[in-house]
Design a protein around this motif. Structure first.
Motif, PDB file in Angstrom:
ATOM      1  N   ASN A   1      54.890  47.006 -17.355  1.00  0.00           N
ATOM      2  CA  ASN A   1      54.205  45.721 -17.151  1.00  0.00           C
ATOM      3  C   ASN A   1      54.498  45.094 -15.794  1.00  0.00           C
ATOM      4  O   ASN A   1      54.680  43.883 -15.676  1.00  0.00           O
ATOM      5  CB  ASN A   1      54.570  44.733 -18.262  1.00  0.00           C
ATOM      6  N   THR A   2      54.552  45.902 -14.755  1.00  0.00           N
ATOM      7  CA  THR A   2      54.864  45.435 -13.411  1.00  0.00           C
ATOM      8  C   THR A   2      53.679  45.658 -12.490  1.00  0.00           C
ATOM      9  O   THR A   2      53.011  46.678 -12.568  1.00  0.00           O
ATOM     10  CB  THR A   2      56.091  46.192 -12.850  1.00  0.00           C
TER      11      THR A   2
ATOM     12  N   GLY B   1      54.075  40.371  -3.096  1.00  0.00           N
ATOM     13  CA  GLY B   1      54.706  39.838  -4.287  1.00  0.00           C
ATOM     14  C   GLY B   1      54.767  40.837  -5.419  1.00  0.00           C
ATOM     15  O   GLY B   1      54.250  41.951  -5.326  1.00  0.00           O
ATOM     16  N   ALA B   2      55.394  40.410  -6.485  1.00  0.00           N
ATOM     17  CA  ALA B   2      55.517  41.215  -7.698  1.00  0.00           C
ATOM     18  C   ALA B   2      55.320  40.309  -8.905  1.00  0.00           C
ATOM     19  O   ALA B   2      55.677  39.127  -8.872  1.00  0.00           O
ATOM     20  CB  ALA B   2      56.888  41.877  -7.751  1.00  0.00           C
ATOM     21  N   VAL B   3      54.745  40.883  -9.956  1.00  0.00           N
ATOM     22  CA  VAL B   3      54.518  40.152 -11.202  1.00  0.00           C
ATOM     23  C   VAL B   3      55.005  41.027 -12.350  1.00  0.00           C
ATOM     24  O   VAL B   3      54.697  42.222 -12.409  1.00  0.00           O
ATOM     25  CB  VAL B   3      53.013  39.829 -11.403  1.00  0.00           C
ATOM     26  N   TRP B   4      55.799  40.452 -13.240  1.00  0.00           N
ATOM     27  CA  TRP B   4      56.277  41.154 -14.418  1.00  0.00           C
ATOM     28  C   TRP B   4      55.792  40.407 -15.653  1.00  0.00           C
ATOM     29  O   TRP B   4      56.094  39.226 -15.823  1.00  0.00           O
ATOM     30  CB  TRP B   4      57.802  41.214 -14.451  1.00  0.00           C
ATOM     31  N   LYS B   5      55.074  41.106 -16.514  1.00  0.00           N
ATOM     32  CA  LYS B   5      54.603  40.504 -17.761  1.00  0.00           C
ATOM     33  C   LYS B   5      55.764  40.572 -18.751  1.00  0.00           C
ATOM     34  O   LYS B   5      56.149  41.651 -19.192  1.00  0.00           O
ATOM     35  CB  LYS B   5      53.379  41.247 -18.281  1.00  0.00           C
TER      36      LYS B   5
ATOM     37  N   ALA C   1      53.161  35.158 -20.952  1.00  0.00           N
ATOM     38  CA  ALA C   1      54.010  34.684 -19.851  1.00  0.00           C
ATOM     39  C   ALA C   1      54.277  35.798 -18.842  1.00  0.00           C
ATOM     40  O   ALA C   1      54.442  36.964 -19.203  1.00  0.00           O
ATOM     41  CB  ALA C   1      55.335  34.152 -20.393  1.00  0.00           C
ATOM     42  N   GLU C   2      54.301  35.392 -17.570  1.00  0.00           N
ATOM     43  CA  GLU C   2      54.587  36.312 -16.479  1.00  0.00           C
ATOM     44  C   GLU C   2      55.661  35.718 -15.578  1.00  0.00           C
ATOM     45  O   GLU C   2      55.667  34.521 -15.317  1.00  0.00           O
ATOM     46  CB  GLU C   2      53.335  36.555 -15.633  1.00  0.00           C
ATOM     47  N   LEU C   3      56.544  36.562 -15.126  1.00  0.00           N
ATOM     48  CA  LEU C   3      57.552  36.191 -14.143  1.00  0.00           C
ATOM     49  C   LEU C   3      57.030  36.700 -12.800  1.00  0.00           C
ATOM     50  O   LEU C   3      56.554  37.832 -12.711  1.00  0.00           O
ATOM     51  CB  LEU C   3      58.882  36.857 -14.498  1.00  0.00           C
TER      52      LEU C   3
ATOM     53  N   ILE D   1      57.733  31.186 -13.336  1.00  0.00           N
ATOM     54  CA  ILE D   1      57.174  31.721 -14.574  1.00  0.00           C
ATOM     55  C   ILE D   1      55.820  31.067 -14.777  1.00  0.00           C
ATOM     56  O   ILE D   1      55.693  29.842 -14.663  1.00  0.00           O
ATOM     57  CB  ILE D   1      58.083  31.429 -15.778  1.00  0.00           C
ATOM     58  N   GLN D   2      54.833  31.877 -15.061  1.00  0.00           N
ATOM     59  CA  GLN D   2      53.493  31.359 -15.354  1.00  0.00           C
ATOM     60  C   GLN D   2      53.221  31.590 -16.827  1.00  0.00           C
ATOM     61  O   GLN D   2      53.287  32.718 -17.323  1.00  0.00           O
ATOM     62  CB  GLN D   2      52.451  32.090 -14.506  1.00  0.00           C
TER      63      GLN D   2
END
Length: 128
Positions: free
Chosen positions: A45-46, A80-84, A89-91, A120-121
């Motif tokens: 999830n990245t 950038g990077a996004v982790w679910k 919610a995503e970090l 965190i979104q």
């Protein structure tokens, strides 16, 4: 994803007081802006991404005088990077203006250089 804007912003005025500016470029508006962005989906999830904002030169006043208030074209690099972490919610972590380029807003005021942003979104309606 690719976002592109190409423009030629000119003042067209029939106002007696603004005739001196007729046909000149609109203050704060660059001739072109191109923002390509590339995203890489990774396991677990990245997602990693990179973008560059390529912006043409502009003036901050209607006289378009290059000796006053002229700002050259620029390229602002971001990544950038996004982790679910949950379904809703995503970090995320991102770096804006990687090269720490001195840049200005439409009124000629300096804007911050390199910025590192994390958070965190949370979404009320989770993505499927």
């Amino acid at each position: 994803a690719l976002s592109t804007t190409i423009q030629n912003p000119l003042i067209h005025s029939k106002d007696f007081y603004a005739d001196a500016y007729d046909g000149k470029r609109i203050p704060g508006e660059s001739r072109y802006t191109v923002v390509p962005k590339i995203e890489f989906d990774l396991p677990k999830n990245t997602m990693l991404w990179y973008s560059v904002k390529i912006q043409g030169d502009y003036f901050s006043d209607p006289s378009n005088d290059k000796t006053l208030n002229y700002f050259p074209s620029s390229q602002i690099h971001n990544c950038g990077a996004v982790w679910k972490i949950l379904k809703s919610a995503e970090l995320y972590c991102k770096v804006e203006n990687l090269s720490n380029l001195q840049n200005f807003d439409a009124f000629g005021h300096p804007v911050p250089g390199r910025m590192i942003i994390a958070g965190i979104q949370y979404s009320v309606a989770p993505k499927q």
